[in-house]
Scaffold this active site. Structure first.
Site, PDB file in Angstrom:
ATOM      1  N   LYS A  57     -37.096 -24.201  64.164  1.00  0.00           N
ATOM      2  CA  LYS A  57     -36.893 -23.731  62.788  1.00  0.00           C
ATOM      3  C   LYS A  57     -35.860 -24.654  62.165  1.00  0.00           C
ATOM      4  O   LYS A  57     -34.703 -24.680  62.579  1.00  0.00           O
ATOM      5  CB  LYS A  57     -36.388 -22.286  62.802  1.00  0.00           C
ATOM      6  CG  LYS A  57     -36.197 -21.698  61.426  1.00  0.00           C
ATOM      7  CD  LYS A  57     -35.926 -20.198  61.539  1.00  0.00           C
ATOM      8  CE  LYS A  57     -35.886 -19.523  60.179  1.00  0.00           C
ATOM      9  NZ  LYS A  57     -34.884 -20.059  59.288  1.00  0.00           N
ATOM     10  N   GLU A  61     -40.164 -27.962  55.122  1.00  0.00           N
ATOM     11  CA  GLU A  61     -38.722 -27.846  54.912  1.00  0.00           C
ATOM     12  C   GLU A  61     -38.156 -29.209  54.518  1.00  0.00           C
ATOM     13  O   GLU A  61     -38.507 -30.226  55.129  1.00  0.00           O
ATOM     14  CB  GLU A  61     -38.100 -27.377  56.245  1.00  0.00           C
ATOM     15  CG  GLU A  61     -36.790 -26.678  56.126  1.00  0.00           C
ATOM     16  CD  GLU A  61     -36.892 -25.220  55.674  1.00  0.00           C
ATOM     17  OE1 GLU A  61     -37.994 -24.731  55.323  1.00  0.00           O
ATOM     18  OE2 GLU A  61     -35.834 -24.561  55.658  1.00  0.00           O
ATOM     19  N   LYS A  88     -33.563 -16.533  66.192  1.00  0.00           N
ATOM     20  CA  LYS A  88     -32.430 -17.350  65.741  1.00  0.00           C
ATOM     21  C   LYS A  88     -31.529 -17.731  66.911  1.00  0.00           C
ATOM     22  O   LYS A  88     -31.336 -16.950  67.847  1.00  0.00           O
ATOM     23  CB  LYS A  88     -31.607 -16.567  64.694  1.00  0.00           C
ATOM     24  CG  LYS A  88     -32.374 -16.181  63.450  1.00  0.00           C
ATOM     25  CD  LYS A  88     -32.697 -17.367  62.555  1.00  0.00           C
ATOM     26  CE  LYS A  88     -31.496 -17.850  61.795  1.00  0.00           C
ATOM     27  NZ  LYS A  88     -31.251 -17.132  60.558  1.00  0.00           N
ATOM     28  N   CYS A  98      -0.669 -43.265  51.805  1.00  0.00           N
ATOM     29  CA  CYS A  98       0.552 -43.920  52.232  1.00  0.00           C
ATOM     30  C   CYS A  98       0.359 -45.395  51.886  1.00  0.00           C
ATOM     31  O   CYS A  98      -0.656 -45.987  52.234  1.00  0.00           O
ATOM     32  CB  CYS A  98       0.722 -43.752  53.748  1.00  0.00           C
ATOM     33  SG  CYS A  98       1.935 -44.889  54.411  1.00  0.00           S
ATOM     34  N   CYS A 132       2.069 -48.968  58.379  1.00  0.00           N
ATOM     35  CA  CYS A 132       2.296 -47.593  58.845  1.00  0.00           C
ATOM     36  C   CYS A 132       1.606 -47.409  60.204  1.00  0.00           C
ATOM     37  O   CYS A 132       0.418 -47.736  60.340  1.00  0.00           O
ATOM     38  CB  CYS A 132       1.721 -46.620  57.823  1.00  0.00           C
ATOM     39  SG  CYS A 132       1.626 -44.937  58.414  1.00  0.00           S
TER      40      CYS A 132
HETATM   41  S1  IVH Z   1     -43.223 -20.879  59.027  1.00  0.00           S
HETATM   42  C1  IVH Z   1     -44.724 -17.258  56.064  1.00  0.00           C
HETATM   43  N1  IVH Z   1     -42.027 -22.733  60.375  1.00  0.00           N
HETATM   44  O1  IVH Z   1     -37.634 -20.629  57.499  1.00  0.00           O
HETATM   45  C2  IVH Z   1     -43.577 -18.101  56.364  1.00  0.00           C
HETATM   46  N2  IVH Z   1     -40.861 -21.732  58.578  1.00  0.00           N
HETATM   47  O2  IVH Z   1     -36.327 -18.079  57.252  1.00  0.00           O
HETATM   48  C3  IVH Z   1     -43.970 -19.141  57.319  1.00  0.00           C
HETATM   49  N3  IVH Z   1     -38.624 -22.658  58.217  1.00  0.00           N
HETATM   50  O3  IVH Z   1     -38.927 -19.871  54.346  1.00  0.00           O
HETATM   51  C4  IVH Z   1     -42.845 -20.012  57.592  1.00  0.00           C
HETATM   52  N4  IVH Z   1     -38.695 -24.152  59.837  1.00  0.00           N
HETATM   53  O4  IVH Z   1     -38.623 -22.331  54.907  1.00  0.00           O
HETATM   54  C5  IVH Z   1     -41.928 -21.859  59.356  1.00  0.00           C
HETATM   55  N5  IVH Z   1     -41.107 -24.421  61.654  1.00  0.00           N
HETATM   56  C6  IVH Z   1     -41.018 -23.570  60.640  1.00  0.00           C
HETATM   57  C7  IVH Z   1     -39.869 -23.479  59.841  1.00  0.00           C
HETATM   58  C8  IVH Z   1     -39.821 -22.536  58.818  1.00  0.00           C
HETATM   59  C9  IVH Z   1     -37.974 -23.652  58.845  1.00  0.00           C
HETATM   60  C10 IVH Z   1     -38.071 -21.878  57.094  1.00  0.00           C
HETATM   61  C11 IVH Z   1     -39.063 -21.615  55.995  1.00  0.00           C
HETATM   62  C12 IVH Z   1     -38.947 -20.146  55.709  1.00  0.00           C
HETATM   63  C13 IVH Z   1     -37.661 -19.810  56.355  1.00  0.00           C
HETATM   64  C14 IVH Z   1     -37.568 -18.359  56.728  1.00  0.00           C
END
Ligand code: IVH
Length: 676
Positions: free
Chosen positions: A118, A177, A320, A432, A437
């Site tokens: 993520k 992203e 997470k 400085c 220094c």
């Molecule tokens: S899938 C229906 N895959 O995380 C939503 N999201 O906290 C499907 N994100 O808004 C999202 N990496 O912007 C997906 N490998 C990934 C991701 C990812 C980052 C973000 C995405 C989403 C947010 C949610």
């Protein structure tokens, strides 16, 4: 005439196709096949054509990454399909519940799970019509986002036209992203802090802030990257056979799009856990901020059966990583003197462990930051390792104040040498002004030996401090005069350590190149990139030192500020003395352009196998690249040379069976030395 214009058009199209292909090799496959210089030449030729013959211009040309005119505000843009968020979870128990829930809801099916990192950035949707980039928007409230078409167009790894496979997507919405590399986030914050601007709290904010600039030219100047993880509405003329997340990832990549790396299929909870542990381990080394693992039911037909809640899909879950935030006490604020004399306030914290690393200090950047955050000595504060690395004080817990907290007062004198401090040219930072220094000297030396400089392993911050203290180092040139006899009497120094340090110094001396040495000097505003450009134009330090501002500004990337800083550096008598000393020591590299045809490994694809005795793999790679070659990891018929170390393994056999030339480590070393 018609013929001429026809030819120009054909050439422009050819160049665009070639550049798109090389962007794909570089950004998507991470496997470039031409040198930077060759690439730059193609882009320059196309830019020239487009400038000279505006009718050749095309909005999807790969040259269109400079940023259009600023906008007044972003207009709203409705998503064809809502952009949902993700359900979060924080433990494997919750993942187990999720897997069971899925299995229960779609009983008698056999779902698998697609797991991928993520990325922590800004979600955007990018639209291609007939394979051409036409629009991009932020997520907004999930239904309506902001139109950031002109800004996203400038993102370096985002193709403006897709590959035409056997088919052409009529309409394709790609979701992904936008992120900024962690090291670039640190650089951006340094830059902002120096200008007295508010710094970004983390790479996510930096990425989001950079995309949401009304002036696309600012977005273009930020090192942003896009990685796709899914699609919105798609309309292909024929069935693409994208039935799973895995196929979507593979399909997008085939179209030339950069996709989130590291995705894989998990069949059960055990595999999901293994995947999570593996990603967690990679978290720190990753160039981008990763804040967890995303799990998605892999089969799209099963995703449809599961559907959505009002805010998130039932077929996906984010697991997470542990937060890298914590609460501690701000014990003190000390002022540190940097190599350019800048005084930086540093938070001294009650040590706390964040993600396995003990944090006890954090830069507070400048006086404004302390005021903006309203920090007082003695406060309870929220601390985070931004971008997984850099500790940052986010805010005080004001409600916990007892009245005993103290305001911080910036010192009027340098805390290291007691000389006067001042603000130069309306800068925010106090400096400085004493050139000798000891704190400035120490920081300058630390920079000189660091990875940004000559990269002298083993001679870190700690030893520099001791050597400066003992009077053994008064300038970078002294490093090359250090002897065993100087080092051995130092506390905690042994025969072996001394030898290692001296060997690293000797190696650095042997490998010094002009760009590295220019960067190591620590001239303000001159990092690795600018140093390389300078070396290309001024083949040794005398030539560079003699250049005036006008000559310097003729180089692309060198503006008045950088040119002024270079001239000022070489005008300083201390620095002139340093140059003389380096010359006397024979540390006087002359620039050898990369990409020259007579370099011994020019264009050669090289593979290493087995353990090397004298060089690290990284150093070996650097040397191959310095000599015009490229290092690959696996052996194919295209490989030109295999360097064989100890216990070479199966690659040697494969090389021999393919008839690829092999040489020993000793031969390789000879090759390197011969070309020095
Ligand atoms: S899938 C229906 N895959 O995380 C939503 N999201 O906290 C499907 N994100 O808004 C999202 N990496 O912007 C997906 N490998 C990934 C991701 C990812 C980052 C973000 C995405 C989403 C947010 C949610």
């Amino acid at each position: 005439m018609k013929n001429d214009s026809e030819q120009l058009k054909v050439r422009a199209e050819e160049l665009r196709r070639e550049i798109n292909y090389h962007n794909y090799r570089y950004y998507v496959l991470d496997d470039p096949v031409i040198s930077d210089a060759e690439y730059d030449r193609l882009v320059a030729e196309l830019k020239n054509l487009e400038n000279e013959y505006p009718w050749l211009d095309h909005p999807a040309s790969p040259t269109k990454k400079v940023g259009a005119a600023p906008a007044r505000a972003f207009s709203p843009r409705k998503h064809s399909l809502p952009m949902y968020s993700l359900e979060n979870s924080f433990s494997l128990h919750e993942v187990r519940d999720f897997v069971h829930r899925v299995q229960k809801q779609i009983a008698h099916t056999d779902p698998t799970f697609w797991a991928e990192p993520k990325l922590d950035g800004l979600a955007v949707e990018v639209i291609y019509e007939q394979g051409i980039y036409t629009a991009a928007s932020t997520r907004g409230d999930g239904y309506v986002g902001e139109d950031v078409t002109e800004n996203v167009r400038t993102i370096r790894n985002l193709p403006l036209s897709l590959f035409h496979l056997d088919f052409l997507p009529r309409y394709l919405e790609v979701r992904g992203e936008v992120v900024i590399p962690k090291n670039e986030f640190v650089r951006l914050n340094d830059f902002k802090a120096r200008k007295g601007e508010k710094v970004f709290a983390n790479p996510r904010n930096a990425a989001a802030g950079s995309v949401r600039q009304l002036d696309p030219a600012i977005t273009a100047s930020r090192p942003l990257y896009f990685f796709a993880y899914g699609t919105g509405l798609v309309n292909f003329p024929e069935d693409l056979g994208w039935n799973t997340q895995e196929e979507i990832a593979g399909g997008l990549k085939e179209l030339g799009l950069p996709v989130v790396q590291g995705g894989r299929i998990c069949f059960d909870l055990g595999q999901i856990e293994a995947c999570y542990q593996e990603q967690l381990k990679k978290r720190e080394q990753s160039a981008f901020d990763i804040d967890g693992l995303v799990l998605k039911v892999n089969e799209l037909n099963l995703q449809d059966l599961l559907g959505f809640t009002s805010r998130a899909p039932r077929w996906a879950l984010a697991l997470k990583f542990p937060a890298l935030q914590g609460k501690t006490r701000l014990k003190d604020i000390q002022v540190q003197v940097g190599r350019t004399g800048v005084l930086t306030p540093v938070a001294i914290l009650e040590p706390l462990s964040l993600g396995g690393v003990v944090v006890s200090r954090a830069s507070l950047h400048n006086e404004n930051e302390i005021r903006n955050k309203d920090l007082k000595i003695g406060d309870s504060v929220l601390v985070q390792r931004a971008g997984d690395v850099i500790p940052e004080v986010l805010r005080p817990f004001k409600q916990e104040r007892t009245g005993t907290e103290l305001d911080f007062v910036f010192p009027g004198d340098c805390p290291a040498c007691g000389s006067q401090v001042a603000r130069l040219n309306h800068e925010v930072a106090l400096r400085c002004l004493n050139l000798s220094c000891p704190a400035r000297l120490e920081q300058g030396l630390i920079y000189f030996v660091s990875k940004q400089g000559l990269d002298i392993e083993g001679l870190g911050r700690k030893w520099i401090r001791i050597l400066v203290d003992k009077g053994l180092l008064r300038s970078p040139a002294d490093i090359f005069r250090l002897s065993r006899e100087d080092l051995l009497p130092l506390e905690r120094m042994g025969e072996k350590l001394a030898r290692n340090i001296l060997d690293s110094i000797a190696l650095a001396r042997q490998n010094v190149t002009l760009p590295k040495l220019i960067a190591a000097l620590g001239i303000r505003h001159v990092g690795a990139q600018t140093a390389k450009k300078l070396a290309e134009h001024f083949p040794d330090l005398d030539m560079l030192a003699a250049a005036d501002e006008e000559a310097l500004q003729r180089i692309e990337e060198v503006g008045p500020e950088v040119a002024g800083s270079i001239v000022k550096f070489f005008r300083n008598p201390e620095n002139q003395k340093l140059l003389q000393e380096l010359k006397k020591l024979g540390l006087w590299p002359v620039y050898r352009p990369r990409g020259r045809k007579d370099l011994p490994l020019q264009g050669k694809k090289t593979v290493f196998t087995g353990a090397l005795k004298t060089l690290t793999r990284e150093k070996a790679r650097q040397r191959v690249e310095d000599l015009g070659g490229k290092v690959l990891s696996s052996i194919t018929g295209n490989v030109d040379l295999v360097v064989v170390g100890e216990n070479p393994g199966s690659k040697l056999a494969r090389a021999q069976s393919l008839g690829v030339k092999t040489i020993s480590e000793e031969d390789f070393l000879r090759l390197i030395e011969d070309s020095d």
